[in-house]
Design an enzyme around this catalytic site. Sequence first.
Site, PDB file in Angstrom:
ATOM      1  N   ASP A 105      39.890  47.462  40.067  1.00  0.00           N
ATOM      2  CA  ASP A 105      40.448  48.688  41.049  1.00  0.00           C
ATOM      3  C   ASP A 105      40.628  49.969  40.360  1.00  0.00           C
ATOM      4  OD1 ASP A 105      40.694  46.347  42.761  1.00  0.00           O
ATOM      5  OD2 ASP A 105      42.941  46.104  42.148  1.00  0.00           O
TER       6      ASP A 105
HETATM    7  N1  URA Z   1      42.857  41.665  40.481  1.00  0.00           N
HETATM    8  C1  URA Z   1      43.133  42.753  40.919  1.00  0.00           C
HETATM    9  O1  URA Z   1      44.201  42.815  42.064  1.00  0.00           O
HETATM   10  N2  URA Z   1      42.460  43.825  40.956  1.00  0.00           N
HETATM   11  C2  URA Z   1      41.434  43.862  39.734  1.00  0.00           C
HETATM   12  O2  URA Z   1      41.278  44.908  39.513  1.00  0.00           O
HETATM   13  C3  URA Z   1      41.179  42.868  39.410  1.00  0.00           C
HETATM   14  C4  URA Z   1      41.787  41.863  39.522  1.00  0.00           C
END
Ligand code: URA
Length: 267
Positions: A105
Amino acid sequence: MEERLQKILSQAGVASRREAEGIILEGRVAVNGEVVSELGRKADPEADSITVDGKKLNLGEKRVYVLLYKPVGYVTTMKDPQGRPVVSDLLKSVPARVYPVGRLDYNTEGLLLLTNDGALAHALMHPSHEIDKGYLVRVGGHVSESQIQRLSEGVRLEDGLTAPAVVTRVRESAQNSWISITIHEGRYRQVRRMCEAVGLQVVRLKRSRYDFLEIGELKPGEYRLLSAEEVRRLKGDAAKGPSSGGAPHRPRPERLKAPFRGRKNPA
Ligand code: URA
């Protein structure tokens, strides 16, 4: 020999076939200078000049494998319609067009693999290969035993129950707790959603491990190339199926050093 454009793009490591279809529909692909924005079009990778975002595909390109410490505030794509910083901005000196293996993310930091080896990328991302991903999570407040247990056993999310995870405590301060979560699934915002589902508020999320690879001494924004031995091991792991014998796969727990590096004021 002529082949469908999405197949050529995926073999060149640009994206999976399905993602390649999206890239074509977005009008980002041209054959001999003519933009192709409908599916079904074929081209000859040896005879035609194929470009993505104006850059020529090089099908005989040397394979490159990059381990990047993705900082917070970068999008895990090669182009962002909203104009936010993208991970490729950090890889200007990498001598090939490489693509992220999975995604982190915008607000998540840590280990991101990028490569132009489409076959390996697709194998690593395929859920049946159950590649472990280790995360360090800073959450607000205290984490109870029952929260740890629920996270470990599996949490019901909108898209179904999560597989068993390895969850351990790392550290606790007056305001925050640090836990380590190792999963092998790769659902959208999975760790954040798992934490929310058990009532934990994620303050910071960092991926510190991908299979046997660790972020090590890299700082946010830094990267290194994988060694030939690391590539060989990754290929071996990507070729393995899920744990044999039908027993559910339990990820290997995180080996812990300092929970977060590279940012001041961890509290
Ligand atoms: N889980 C998440 O919530 N975000 C990420 O970027 C990777 C795994």
